[in-house]
Design an enzyme around this catalytic site. Structure first.
Site, PDB file in Angstrom:
ATOM      1  N   LYS A 278       0.833  -1.199   0.000  1.00 35.04           N
ATOM      2  CA  LYS A 278       0.000   0.000   0.000  1.00 35.04           C
ATOM      3  C   LYS A 278       0.871   1.254   0.000  1.00 35.04           C
ATOM      4  CE  LYS A 278      -3.843  -1.849   2.785  1.00 35.04           C
ATOM      5  NZ  LYS A 278      -4.916  -1.667   1.785  1.00 35.04           N
ATOM      6  N   ARG A 352     -10.164 -11.516   2.121  1.00 33.42           N
ATOM      7  CA  ARG A 352     -11.032 -12.591   1.601  1.00 33.42           C
ATOM      8  C   ARG A 352     -10.330 -13.942   1.669  1.00 33.42           C
ATOM      9  NH1 ARG A 352     -11.550  -9.404  -3.930  1.00 33.42           N
ATOM     10  NH2 ARG A 352     -11.136  -7.740  -2.435  1.00 33.42           N
TER      11      ARG A 352
END
Ligand code: BES
Ligand code: MN
Ligand code: ZN
Length: 502
Positions: A278, A352
């Site tokens: 990120k 996920r």
């Protein structure tokens, strides 16, 4: 802050400040306000008459009583227009007044409670006053060492009530306190930095919860997960020196053979993005990527303390997501615990992955319902904003129940569709699924991915990426961790109990 419920009249109560609530535009004073106005020689009516106080939502005026009453001050608290009033305004009003009084360095306050403030919701009115007061006063201070003496704190709130309301109010205050404690528990965990709140420390917190009656805790370590084949969770953990944990909290308050509700919470104690790293800006906020895990732990804690007659399980996959020599990489293919294979396209879509193994594990309970809570996608913030929970799922009835609970708790939930066509976007060319579906409908494709791991059980997914953390003060959510969905999940569970009793 301690809360006491006492029988008596506000006008006779000795206190640093008595809080008097007033609706906007009410022409005549009634009840406590009228009585206190008379005794005090018109202190309140003078203020209102001169236009100083209109009763706007959360408006506050503090008046000195100068010996006219046992109380030192009156804090007038506006509730807004009566026909626009609701539980959320009540929470906000009490949060605002308590914070105001704390700012004046007042340690103790008293108030009465009108159970009919919101029609047909006596219990919820008590809960809202307690929630607003306590949640608004929340502060996270363990790391402040300089100027600690300047930290202000309220010590005591006295609720002064008539004899006939006493038992109901006292019982509801106790329950509200339990719920608030669970929110505080979650907020504390979320606020703690990732160098403290590691997966192991989360497991410790779960063990604390498990000291309660009917609660047990299991923690799977790396070896156990390897043996079980939880390779999606292990892949995310592989770049970190912190050992991942699969935390399982079980509360058996219902009948033994009754299927549980299983709550699954994302427990990323720090999400750097991994190899798909990120940007530096705001990366610090990714210590909050375990907010879902903290929330489901809080919900089990409250369910146990409320002794709800049902079975609830929380499953929290906990790990860090870091880059490094042993980190998993874009292009890797993982064989998940379910046996289904996943192509990793982006290591920042790690939530996920860990949830897929946890959801498969959850489905082994043959649950009545599965609800997962996760700070899953930045796309959810783009779609719905900072304050809203994105809901997706396979079961209409379950989604309705969640929606109904949210109406009472004031947590904003909005459903996004999970139509068949979205599932195309997560098909992989060389594995069963890919973990990132591209820029379109990012929140929905994440949910579509999760849906592959829940079996046929009623399932709903709550994406809390927006409301888990707030960078600006809200009335009863001070800047920082919100603990969102703790109250929602508890209300959902309580509604299930209420229904089964009818
Ligand atoms: N934890 C983040 C989502 C997030 C972002 C939560 C901002 C709160 C604030 C999640 O793991 C993530 O990085 N998601 C990616 C998915 C993408 C790579 C498919 C995202 O949203 O960008
Ligand atoms: Mn991520
Ligand atoms: Zn994440």
């Amino acid at each position: 802050m301690k809360i006491f419920v006492k029988k008596g009249m506000l006008a006779d109560t000795k206190s640093q400040a008595i809080i008097l609530t007033l609706f906007e535009g009410s022409r005549k004073l009634t009840g406590n306000a009228l009585e206190i106005d008379k005794i005090s020689g018109g202190l309140i009516s003078e203020l209102i008459g001169n236009g100083d106080f209109e009763g706007k939502p959360s408006q506050i005026s503090v008046i000195y009583t100068r010996g006219n009453l046992p109380a030192q001050r009156i804090a007038l608290l506006g509730l807004g227009k009566q026909n626009e009033f609701n539980l959320e305004k009540l929470r906000a009003a009490f949060a605002t007044v308590m914070r105001h009084l704390r700012g004046l360095n007042i340690k103790e306050a008293a108030t009465s409670l009108n159970l009919n403030l919101v029609a047909g919701k006596k219990e919820h009115v008590v809960q809202a006053v307690i929630e607003g007061s306590l949640l608004g006063l929340y502060q996270y201070t363990p790391y402040k060492t300089v100027g600690r003496e300047d930290l202000k704190e309220m010590d005591e709130l006295n609720i002064v009530v008539a004899d006939n309301d006493f038992s109901l109010i006292e019982a509801e205050v106790k329950k509200a306190r339990i719920i608030v404690d669970a929110v505080y528990f979650a907020r504390d965990m979320i606020s703690a930095p990732s160098n403290e709140m590691t997966p192991s420390n989360m497991a410790q917190k779960a063990l604390e919860v498990a000291r309660r009656k009917n609660v047990s805790c299991k923690v799977f370590d790396k070896d156990k997960m390897k043996e079980m084949g939880m390779n999606a969770l292990l892949a995310v953990a592989s770049g970190s020196h912190q050992e991942p944990k699969l935390i399982i909290l079980e509360y058996w308050g219902g009948r033994k053979k009754e299927a549980p509700v299983v709550l699954v919470g994302k427990g990323l104690t720090f999400d750097s993005g991994g190899i798909s790293i990120k940007p530096a800006e705001k990366m610090d906020e990714m210590k909050t990527d375990m907010s879902g895990g903290a929330a489901v732990m809080g919900a089990v804690m409250a369910a146990a303390d409320l002794r709800l007659p049902l079975n609830v399980v929380a499953v929290i996959p906990a790990t860090e997501n870091l880059p490094g020599g042993s980190a998993y990489k874009p292009g890797d293919i993982l064989k998940s615990y379910s046996g289904k294979t996943i192509e990793v396209l982006n290591t920042d879509a790690e939530g996920r992955l860990i949830l897929s193994d946890a959801l498969t594990y959850a489905s082994e309970y043959k649950p009545e319902a599965i609800i997962d809570v996760a700070t899953l996608t930045g796309a959810c913030i783009i779609a719905l904003g900072d304050d809203v929970i994105g809901m997706m799922g396979t079961d209409e009835k379950l989604k309705k129940e969640i929606d109904k609970a949210a109406q009472n708790t004031g947590e904003l939930v909005w459903e996004l569709p999970l139509w068949e066509s979205y599932h195309e976007l997560i098909k992989s060319d060389i594995a069963d699924y890919k973990n990132a579906g591209g820029r379109s409908a990012g929140t929905i494709t994440a949910a579509a991915f999760l849906s592959k791991f829940v079996g046929d059980f009623p399932w709903a997914h709550l994406d809390i990426a927006g409301p888990a953390w707030t960078t600006k003060d809200k009335p009863y959510i001070p800047k920082g961790a919100s603990g969102v969905t703790v109250r929602l999940l508890v209300e959902f569970l309580r509604n299930r109990v209420r229904k089964s009793r009818v």
